[in-house]
Every structure is written in structure tokens, then in C-alpha cells.
Design an enzyme around this catalytic site. Structure first.
Site, mmCIF file in Angstrom:
data_model
loop_
_atom_site.group_PDB
_atom_site.id
_atom_site.type_symbol
_atom_site.label_atom_id
_atom_site.label_comp_id
_atom_site.label_asym_id
_atom_site.label_seq_id
_atom_site.Cartn_x
_atom_site.Cartn_y
_atom_site.Cartn_z
ATOM 1 N N THR A 200 0.898 -1.149 0.000
ATOM 2 C CA THR A 200 0.000 0.000 0.000
ATOM 3 C C THR A 200 0.927 1.186 0.000
ATOM 4 O OG1 THR A 200 -1.978 -0.899 1.080
ATOM 5 C CG2 THR A 200 -1.408 1.315 1.689
ATOM 6 N N GLY A 230 -10.555 -3.088 2.043
ATOM 7 C CA GLY A 230 -9.667 -3.155 3.201
ATOM 8 C C GLY A 230 -9.782 -1.924 4.069
ATOM 9 N N GLY A 252 -0.966 -2.995 5.943
ATOM 10 C CA GLY A 252 -0.965 -4.304 6.585
ATOM 11 C C GLY A 252 -2.252 -5.038 6.318
ATOM 12 N N GLY A 254 -5.580 -5.604 6.279
ATOM 13 C CA GLY A 254 -6.640 -4.621 6.482
ATOM 14 C C GLY A 254 -7.767 -5.036 7.403
HETATM 15 N N1 ASP Z 1 -4.068 -2.511 4.155
HETATM 16 C C1 ASP Z 1 -4.248 -2.889 2.784
HETATM 17 C C2 ASP Z 1 -5.477 -3.710 2.657
HETATM 18 O O1 ASP Z 1 -5.737 -4.555 3.494
HETATM 19 C C3 ASP Z 1 -3.090 -3.641 2.247
HETATM 20 C C4 ASP Z 1 -1.778 -3.175 2.730
HETATM 21 O O2 ASP Z 1 -1.656 -2.165 3.344
HETATM 22 O O3 ASP Z 1 -0.790 -3.839 2.519
HETATM 23 O O4 ASP Z 1 -6.170 -3.553 1.688
#
Ligand code: ASP
Length: 334
Positions: A200, A230, A252, A254
Site C-alpha cells: 500500500t 480493506g 498491513g 486490512g
Molecule cells: N491494508 C491494505 C489492505 O488490506 C493492504 C496493505 O496495506 O498492505 O487492503
């Protein structure tokens, strides 16, 4: 008389000093299992150069007296346009082989916010989130409706395939092979390398007017389906900014960041428990999220310009730049 005017001048200087905030910016390009052995020297250098470019572009806005919202937007644009990161070009694929993009932005001065979820044809989703904040009566728009709003506002549309990259496609194929091979989808997803799941981009900034802003943009999770959304476009989960405390952008797993309201919780600990930003962020990432099974990290800047970037994964692409300093670019813990 002279003594009085000297004292008066010093007092005035003190007042103007306290109203002049120390500018600063932090950005991230996603957290996850970033294995040193899997990144060649040349790849590492390329990632670092792109992170530096993004943080420097945002910092230049702040150094010229610009708004934190503009610094955050422009820094995220650089990362969205790079195929290295899971946002815009380089976004992960859905189970059905498309890209569905989420983004959000928040203004710490007004607590105004804008977000889009599941958009497919907007080159820079953070720009559309900003447009939702500035030009609509709503906070969060999704899918076809968000794109209808974009068309009305004169946004340019791109083909969904323009976000394609071969490495993300390979990740989709591997993920689908695992998911299709077993009954327990959660177990299959848990067994995938974290780098398949996440990534992200985001930015947080404090400007010279004392205003905080935060923004986040993502392709979400590899092989997501059923219109999964997410934390990134969810205000309070993936993005938060409040001039009284701090600005946060998360990356992370989500589902956990939503359930634990990660971004807002960090700022609440500052605001209501008087905790320093570093402690507040570390508590949520290491003591709350990790025991619950949530992996990822955050970038945070507080109302005085202090920056902290904790994560509980092996790495997080990140960079920061505080007033009068050069960019500090990092991938692993140290
Ligand atoms: N947080 C994002 C999601 O879950 C993905 C990420 O941040 O790596 O969509």
C-alpha cells in the site's frame, strides 16, 4: 525605553516561533515479508530512489509554505505511478484478474475526509479521494458511483489493464493455485507470503501552518474477491489526521486494521492518555495488533513534527524528512 522595546521584540519573536510549526513528512510503500535475499542491490537502490523522490517532492511543498494536504497528495501520486508499489500502476489483482483500487485522505485541521473504494479506471485514486473531500457532500464513494462522480468532475479514465504488472500477475496465479487447492481459504491465505497479500502507499505531513494531513492508496489484497474493501479507505482504520494529536497512514492486513481502528486508536492514545507519539504507535502495532494476529505497520507524524514508523513485519518501505534535514530512507528494521 530601549529595554522595554528589546523585551517586546523578544516576546514577539517567541510568539511567532510558537505559531511557526516544524514541517515534516513521512511516506510508506507498504509493509510485509520483505526478504533481503530476494532483493538485488540494484532493486534495493531502485526502491530507495523512488521512496526518496516521493518524500522529497512532498517536502518541497512544505518547505515552500504549502499545505500538508498537497504534500501528501503529490507524494502519493509518485508512488501510485510507480510499478514497485501496490497502488495505481503495480496494484495487485483481484481473484477475477482485475484491479480494484481504494484510497482515502484526511485533513487534520477540519477533520474533513474523502475516500473511494473499488474504483477500476482512475489513474490516481488519491486524487479522486481528495475530490470527494473537497467537492462532494459525502465522505466515501464506491465502485460505479465513485466513477460516475469522477466523470462528472472531469477526471480522465484509464483502462484497468494499465495497472498490470507481470510480477503481480504471477502472485495472483500462485495465490489462486493455493486457494483452489484446499477447502479452508483462510488457511491457504495465511500460508501465502505476506508480500503477496499486502503493499500500500501512504503519506503523512505537518505544514508550516500547523496543519496535519494523512492519505493512503492501495490495490488491496492479492486475490481479493466479492468486492472486498480493506482498511485503506476506511477513515480511522487506515487513515487518520487530527491537528490536536497526529496523522497516520497504515499498511498491513486490512481486516485487522479495521477491527482495531488502528489509525484513530494511535491518535486517541496521544490525545486522551497524553502519550508521546512513539509510545502510542508502538503500543498499538506491537501490543494490540500483533497478539490479535494482525501484521503491518504505520507512519505517524504528530502536531509538533515528531515522526515514528513502527511495524511488526520484517520490513516496511518508508522514508521521512524533517525540517532542515535530508531524507531518511529505510526498508528493514535498521
Ligand atoms: N491494508 C491494505 C489492505 O488490506 C493492504 C496493505 O496495506 O498492505 O487492503
Amino acid at each position: 525605553m530601549r529595554l522595554f522595546s528589546t523585551v517586546f521584540t523578544i516576546a514577539l519573536a517567541a510568539i511567532s516561533f510558537t505559531t511557526q510549526a516544524k514541517v515534516g513528512i513521512a511516506i510508506h510503500g507498504g509493509a510485509g515479508t520483505i526478504n533481503k535475499a530476494n532483493l538485488t542491490e540494484a532493486q534495493q537502490a531502485a526502491y530507495r530512489a523512488k521512496l526518496k523522490q516521493a518524500v522529497d517532492v512532498g517536502y518541497a511543498v512544505l518547505a515552500n509554505g504549502g499545505k500538508s494536504l498537497d504534500a501528501v497528495t503529490i507524494a502519493i501520486n509518485v508512488l501510485e505511478d510507480s510499478p514497485f508499489f501496490n497502488a495505481g500502476k503495480g496494484a495487485v489483482y483481484t481473484f477475477d484478474g482485475e484491479h480494484e483500487l481504494d484510497a482515502s485522505i484526511m485533513d487534520g485541521a477540519t477533520r474533513n475526509a474523502g475516500a473511494v473504494a473499488g474504483v477500476k479506471r482512475i489513474k490516481n485514486p488519491i486524487d479522486l479521494a481528495r475530490e470527494v473531500m473537497d467537492e462532494s457532500v459525502h465522505v466515501m464513494l464506491s465502485g460505479a458511483g465513485a466513477e460516475q462522480f469522477a466523470a462528472r468532475q472531469g477526471f480522465e479514465f484509464v483502462d484497468n489493464s494499465s495497472f498490470d504488472t507481470p510480477s503481480r500477475f504471477k502472485a495472483l496465479e500462485r495465490a489462486k493455485a493455493k486457494i483452489n487447492a484446499v477447502e479452508d481459504e483462510q488457511a491457504a491465505r495465511d500460508a501465502l507470503p505476506k508480500s503477496y497479500l499486502y503493499g500500500t502507499v501512504g503519506a503523512v505531513a505537518l505544514d508550516a501552518h500547523g496543519n496535519l494531513a494523512a492519505g493512503t492508496s492501495t490495490g488491496g489484497m492479492t486475490a481479493k474477491r466479492y468486492g472486498r474493501i480493506g482498511d485503506s479507505p476506511v477513515i480511522g482504520a487506515g487513515t487518520w489526521a487530527d491537528n490536536d494529536s497526529c496523522a497516520v497512514s497504515a499498511t498491513g492486513h486490512g481486516e485487522y486494521f479495521i477491527r482495531y481502528q488502528v489509525a484513530a486508536d494511535i491518535c486517541a492514545r496521544m490525545k486522551y492518555q497524553n502519550k508521546p507519539v512513539e509510545k502510542a504507535a508502538a503500543e498499538v502495532i506491537h501490543d494490540v495488533l500483533l497478539p490479535a494476529g494482525g501484521t503491518g505497520g504505520v507512519i505517524v507524524i504528530d502536531h509538533q513534527g515528531a515522526i515514528t514508523m513502527p511495524f511488526n513485519t520484517s520490513g516496511m518501505y518508508r522514508a521521512s524528512r524533517s525540517e532542515g534535514e535530508q531524507a531518511d530512507v529505510r526498508i528493514w528494521q535498521h
